[in-house]
Write a protein that holds these residues in place. Structure first.
Motif, PDB file in Angstrom:
ATOM      1  N   GLY A 203       3.555   7.646   8.993  1.00  0.00           N
ATOM      2  CA  GLY A 203       4.020   8.255   7.753  1.00  0.00           C
ATOM      3  C   GLY A 203       3.821   9.755   7.803  1.00  0.00           C
ATOM      4  N   ILE A 204       4.439  10.456   6.868  1.00  0.00           N
ATOM      5  CA  ILE A 204       4.308  11.918   6.846  1.00  0.00           C
ATOM      6  C   ILE A 204       2.885  12.311   6.457  1.00  0.00           C
ATOM      7  CG2 ILE A 204       6.744  12.269   6.306  1.00  0.00           C
ATOM      8  CD1 ILE A 204       5.896  12.901   3.405  1.00  0.00           C
TER       9      ILE A 204
ATOM     10  N   LEU B 291       4.585   1.534   7.749  1.00  0.00           N
ATOM     11  CA  LEU B 291       5.064   2.873   7.420  1.00  0.00           C
ATOM     12  C   LEU B 291       4.715   3.187   5.971  1.00  0.00           C
ATOM     13  CD1 LEU B 291       6.625   5.463   8.021  1.00  0.00           C
ATOM     14  CD2 LEU B 291       8.740   4.228   7.448  1.00  0.00           C
ATOM     15  N   LEU B 292       3.819   4.128   5.773  1.00  0.00           N
ATOM     16  CA  LEU B 292       3.447   4.558   4.429  1.00  0.00           C
ATOM     17  C   LEU B 292       4.441   5.620   3.974  1.00  0.00           C
ATOM     18  CD1 LEU B 292      -0.437   4.867   4.807  1.00  0.00           C
ATOM     19  CD2 LEU B 292       0.899   2.905   4.008  1.00  0.00           C
ATOM     20  N   ASP B 293       5.183   5.288   2.940  1.00  0.00           N
ATOM     21  CA  ASP B 293       6.186   6.219   2.422  1.00  0.00           C
ATOM     22  C   ASP B 293       5.713   6.768   1.082  1.00  0.00           C
ATOM     23  OD1 ASP B 293       8.689   7.591   2.358  1.00  0.00           O
ATOM     24  OD2 ASP B 293       9.351   6.138   0.858  1.00  0.00           O
TER      25      ASP B 293
ATOM     26  N   PRO C  15      14.119  -3.822  10.706  1.00  0.00           N
ATOM     27  CA  PRO C  15      13.252  -4.369   9.652  1.00  0.00           C
ATOM     28  C   PRO C  15      12.278  -5.436  10.139  1.00  0.00           C
ATOM     29  CG  PRO C  15      15.512  -5.173   9.422  1.00  0.00           C
ATOM     30  CD  PRO C  15      15.541  -4.094  10.452  1.00  0.00           C
ATOM     31  N   GLU C  16      12.550  -6.037  11.287  1.00  0.00           N
ATOM     32  CA  GLU C  16      11.637  -7.059  11.799  1.00  0.00           C
ATOM     33  C   GLU C  16      10.312  -6.458  12.276  1.00  0.00           C
ATOM     34  OE1 GLU C  16      13.885  -5.346  15.186  1.00  0.00           O
ATOM     35  OE2 GLU C  16      14.444  -6.074  13.186  1.00  0.00           O
ATOM     36  N   ARG C  17      10.312  -5.172  12.597  1.00  0.00           N
ATOM     37  CA  ARG C  17       9.068  -4.534  13.075  1.00  0.00           C
ATOM     38  C   ARG C  17       8.366  -3.736  11.988  1.00  0.00           C
ATOM     39  NH1 ARG C  17       7.555   0.437  15.790  1.00  0.00           N
ATOM     40  NH2 ARG C  17       9.646   1.100  16.403  1.00  0.00           N
ATOM     41  N   TYR C  18       9.108  -3.162  11.059  1.00  0.00           N
ATOM     42  CA  TYR C  18       8.528  -2.233  10.087  1.00  0.00           C
ATOM     43  C   TYR C  18       8.217  -2.913   8.756  1.00  0.00           C
ATOM     44  CZ  TYR C  18      10.316   1.480  13.153  1.00  0.00           C
ATOM     45  OH  TYR C  18      10.582   2.293  14.223  1.00  0.00           O
ATOM     46  N   ARG C  19       7.144  -2.458   8.138  1.00  0.00           N
ATOM     47  CA  ARG C  19       6.874  -2.779   6.741  1.00  0.00           C
ATOM     48  C   ARG C  19       6.703  -1.452   6.021  1.00  0.00           C
ATOM     49  NH1 ARG C  19       8.277  -6.547   8.853  1.00  0.00           N
ATOM     50  NH2 ARG C  19       7.458  -8.683   8.881  1.00  0.00           N
ATOM     51  N   VAL C  20       7.647  -1.117   5.154  1.00  0.00           N
ATOM     52  CA  VAL C  20       7.578   0.145   4.409  1.00  0.00           C
ATOM     53  C   VAL C  20       6.778  -0.097   3.133  1.00  0.00           C
ATOM     54  CG1 VAL C  20       8.879   1.982   3.299  1.00  0.00           C
ATOM     55  CG2 VAL C  20       9.806   0.865   5.356  1.00  0.00           C
ATOM     56  N   ILE C  21       5.706   0.669   2.976  1.00  0.00           N
ATOM     57  CA  ILE C  21       4.811   0.502   1.832  1.00  0.00           C
ATOM     58  C   ILE C  21       4.759   1.813   1.052  1.00  0.00           C
ATOM     59  CG2 ILE C  21       2.424   0.045   1.133  1.00  0.00           C
ATOM     60  CD1 ILE C  21       2.191  -1.618   3.746  1.00  0.00           C
TER      61      ILE C  21
ATOM     62  N   ALA D 243      -3.259  -4.438  -0.831  1.00  0.00           N
ATOM     63  CA  ALA D 243      -2.771  -5.814  -0.893  1.00  0.00           C
ATOM     64  C   ALA D 243      -1.539  -5.993  -0.015  1.00  0.00           C
ATOM     65  CB  ALA D 243      -2.464  -6.199  -2.334  1.00  0.00           C
ATOM     66  N   GLN D 244      -0.647  -5.004  -0.023  1.00  0.00           N
ATOM     67  CA  GLN D 244       0.566  -5.104   0.792  1.00  0.00           C
ATOM     68  C   GLN D 244       0.254  -4.984   2.276  1.00  0.00           C
ATOM     69  OE1 GLN D 244       4.072  -2.879  -0.767  1.00  0.00           O
ATOM     70  NE2 GLN D 244       2.797  -2.519  -2.557  1.00  0.00           N
ATOM     71  N   ILE D 245      -0.686  -4.122   2.625  1.00  0.00           N
ATOM     72  CA  ILE D 245      -1.098  -4.005   4.022  1.00  0.00           C
ATOM     73  C   ILE D 245      -1.718  -5.313   4.495  1.00  0.00           C
ATOM     74  CG2 ILE D 245      -2.764  -2.895   5.572  1.00  0.00           C
ATOM     75  CD1 ILE D 245      -2.262  -0.287   4.040  1.00  0.00           C
ATOM     76  N   SER D 246      -2.616  -5.868   3.699  1.00  0.00           N
ATOM     77  CA  SER D 246      -3.280  -7.123   4.067  1.00  0.00           C
ATOM     78  C   SER D 246      -2.275  -8.258   4.202  1.00  0.00           C
ATOM     79  CB  SER D 246      -4.342  -7.476   3.019  1.00  0.00           C
ATOM     80  OG  SER D 246      -5.358  -6.488   2.987  1.00  0.00           O
TER      81      SER D 246
END
Length: 208
Positions: free
Chosen positions: A10-11, A133-135, A177-183, A194-197
């Motif tokens: 993330g930035i 990915l922390l957005d 999208p199969e590799r990334y989780r945008v949070i 919670a979303q990371i876990s």
């Protein structure tokens, strides 16, 4: 269980340092072997290059900067990441190649195709199993960075740079999208945690 390679990206100002603790806690709770590392860095050579790259007084052009990132990454892969994965230890890296595509590609305007050539040469097919990915809205990130009394060479860059960088991250996430989780990391910390876990539990096949 095959060892997993997880990256957090993330930035600047997105809250990576804060949320690494959530990942540490998750691994502790599940009693899984894990190695935490970072880029640039992770090795003596990598840490030396990190000092050069983050020093506000360093003057290098964008291509040199990109090559230095991959030089640090090559040593990191050979000395740390690959051996740990081969030994059955999961690896969590604070930044990886997505950062190069975003910062040097999006931010510095290095052609993404050139970065892809270096990625293929250095990584030889190795990619993360999961990228968190922390957005964050640019205005919030800048507010956080403004609290830093000694910003590094990247943290001093302008809003346009970070907007291009952020958009490149989001483009990459949308393409795989199969590799990334945008949070969205401007949410309350408990929601982000919670979303990371949940993402980690999905990767490892646990019920969260």
């Amino acid at each position: 269980m095959k060892a997993k390679f997880i990256t957090l990206d993330g930035i600047d100002g997105a809250g990576k340092s804060t949320n690494l603790n959530t990942i540490r806690l998750w691994f502790e709770q599940h009693q899984l072997p894990v190695l935490f590392t970072r880029e640039p860095g992770g090795t003596a050579v990598g840490e030396a290059l990190r000092q050069i790259l983050l020093d506000p007084h360093t003057e290098v052009n964008a291509r040199t900067e990109t090559l230095l990132m991959f030089a640090a990454r090559q040593q990191h892969l050979d000395s740390v990441i690959k051996p740990a994965l081969a030994a059955g230890t999961h690896v969590v890296s604070d930044r990886f190649t997505d950062a190069t595509f975003a910062y040097q590609g999006g931010g510095r305007d290095i052609p993404l195709s050139d970065i892809a050539v270096l990625e293929n040469w250095v990584q030889q097919g190795l990619h993360p199993d999961l990228t968190l990915l922390l957005d964050i809205p640019l205005t919030v990130a800048q507010q956080r960075l403004a609290q830093n009394e000694h910003p590094d060479r990247f943290e001093q860059l302008d809003n346009d740079f970070f907007e291009r960088t952020r958009q490149t991250y989001l483009n990459r996430a949308a393409s795989a999208p199969e590799r990334y989780r945008v949070i969205q990391s401007d949410q309350p910390l408990t929601d982000v945690a919670a979303q990371i876990s949940h993402s980690l539990s999905q990767l490892f096949g646990y019920h969260s």
